[in-house]
Scaffold this motif. Structure first.
Motif, PDB file in Angstrom:
ATOM      1  N   VAL A   1       0.839  -1.202   0.000  1.00  0.00           N
ATOM      2  CA  VAL A   1       0.000   0.000   0.000  1.00  0.00           C
ATOM      3  C   VAL A   1       0.872   1.250   0.000  1.00  0.00           C
ATOM      4  CG1 VAL A   1      -1.626   1.339   1.401  1.00  0.00           C
ATOM      5  CG2 VAL A   1      -2.001  -1.104   1.037  1.00  0.00           C
ATOM      6  N   ALA A   2       1.933   1.253   0.783  1.00  0.00           N
ATOM      7  CA  ALA A   2       2.810   2.422   0.847  1.00  0.00           C
ATOM      8  C   ALA A   2       3.520   2.663  -0.474  1.00  0.00           C
ATOM      9  CB  ALA A   2       3.829   2.239   1.970  1.00  0.00           C
ATOM     10  N   LEU A   3       3.887   1.595  -1.161  1.00  0.00           N
ATOM     11  CA  LEU A   3       4.565   1.767  -2.450  1.00  0.00           C
ATOM     12  C   LEU A   3       3.660   2.398  -3.495  1.00  0.00           C
ATOM     13  CD1 LEU A   3       6.684  -1.500  -2.680  1.00  0.00           C
ATOM     14  CD2 LEU A   3       7.499   0.827  -2.271  1.00  0.00           C
ATOM     15  N   THR A   4       2.349   2.254  -3.343  1.00  0.00           N
ATOM     16  CA  THR A   4       1.435   2.925  -4.277  1.00  0.00           C
ATOM     17  C   THR A   4       1.348   4.416  -3.999  1.00  0.00           C
ATOM     18  OG1 THR A   4      -0.516   2.543  -2.910  1.00  0.00           O
ATOM     19  CG2 THR A   4       0.053   0.840  -4.527  1.00  0.00           C
ATOM     20  N   ARG A   5       1.828   4.848  -2.842  1.00  0.00           N
ATOM     21  CA  ARG A   5       1.790   6.260  -2.443  1.00  0.00           C
ATOM     22  C   ARG A   5       3.180   6.878  -2.355  1.00  0.00           C
ATOM     23  NH1 ARG A   5      -3.303   6.836  -3.346  1.00  0.00           N
ATOM     24  NH2 ARG A   5      -4.693   5.722  -1.957  1.00  0.00           N
ATOM     25  N   VAL A   6       4.170   6.271  -2.984  1.00  0.00           N
ATOM     26  CA  VAL A   6       5.565   6.670  -2.805  1.00  0.00           C
ATOM     27  C   VAL A   6       5.849   8.158  -3.012  1.00  0.00           C
ATOM     28  CG1 VAL A   6       7.837   6.443  -3.929  1.00  0.00           C
ATOM     29  CG2 VAL A   6       6.716   4.484  -2.966  1.00  0.00           C
ATOM     30  N   PRO A   7       5.274   8.852  -3.963  1.00  0.00           N
ATOM     31  CA  PRO A   7       5.639  10.274  -4.074  1.00  0.00           C
ATOM     32  C   PRO A   7       5.256  11.095  -2.843  1.00  0.00           C
ATOM     33  CG  PRO A   7       4.463   9.547  -6.037  1.00  0.00           C
ATOM     34  CD  PRO A   7       4.413   8.440  -5.056  1.00  0.00           C
ATOM     35  N   GLN A   8       4.288  10.632  -2.084  1.00  0.00           N
ATOM     36  CA  GLN A   8       3.849  11.385  -0.909  1.00  0.00           C
ATOM     37  C   GLN A   8       4.750  11.063   0.281  1.00  0.00           C
ATOM     38  OE1 GLN A   8      -0.174  10.026  -0.673  1.00  0.00           O
ATOM     39  NE2 GLN A   8      -0.916  11.550  -2.143  1.00  0.00           N
TER      40      GLN A   8
END
Length: 154
Positions: free
Chosen positions: A95-102
């Motif tokens: 899940v975190a890797l899908t939000r990496v730019p943030q």
């Protein structure tokens, strides 16, 4: 002449093992092979566990010592805890890797890594003993809350 049930090669009637594939042909040969494999597995486990110089496992069942803990030696509760940690850790990382730019993704990745059972074994060597399950769950919770807060408020 009889044939091997595994590879269909021709065998003598009194053959205990297949000359082509090595499959046991009698119950006695199968038991002998099982005993040999178990002895070899115990020897490998003793050699790998003895070199680490720690206890194999720990009271919390997460494989926290330096030695190898076979899954069948763990209780059902300990196996459930270990599997849950893997699911929670890897799920959080994905899940975190899908939000990496943030910016909030990075604490989530650290939290996912912190809850994984192999991390406990890695921390055992420099610290002298593995961190307790509660400590690892607390680290996970702190990183996860920080990550979620950063994702929501930023």
């Amino acid at each position: 002449m009889k044939t091997c049930p595994r590879c269909d090669s021709s065998l003598d009637d009194d053959a205990r093992f297949c000359v082509e594939c090595g499959a046991p042909q009698t119950e006695d040969a199968a038991e002998e092979l099982d005993e040999y494999v178990q002895r070899q597995a115990q020897q490998v486990a003793a050699e790998s566990g003895g070199a680490g110089g720690g206890t194999a496992g720990g009271t919390d069942g997460s494989g926290g010592g330096s030695g190898f803990v076979p899954t069948e030696e763990l209780t059902d509760r300990e196996q459930l805890w270990r599997r849950g940690c893997y699911v929670l850790g890897y799920g959080t990382i994905v899940v975190a890797l899908t939000r990496v730019p943030q910016i909030g993704a990075f604490p989530l990745i650290l939290g996912g890594i912190a809850i994984l059972p192999p991390i406990r074994r890695l921390t055992a060597e420099p610290l002298g003993s593995p961190l307790k399950r509660e400590v690892m769950a607390g680290l996970y919770a702190a990183f996860a809350l920080l990550g979620v807060a950063l994702l929501v408020f930023l």
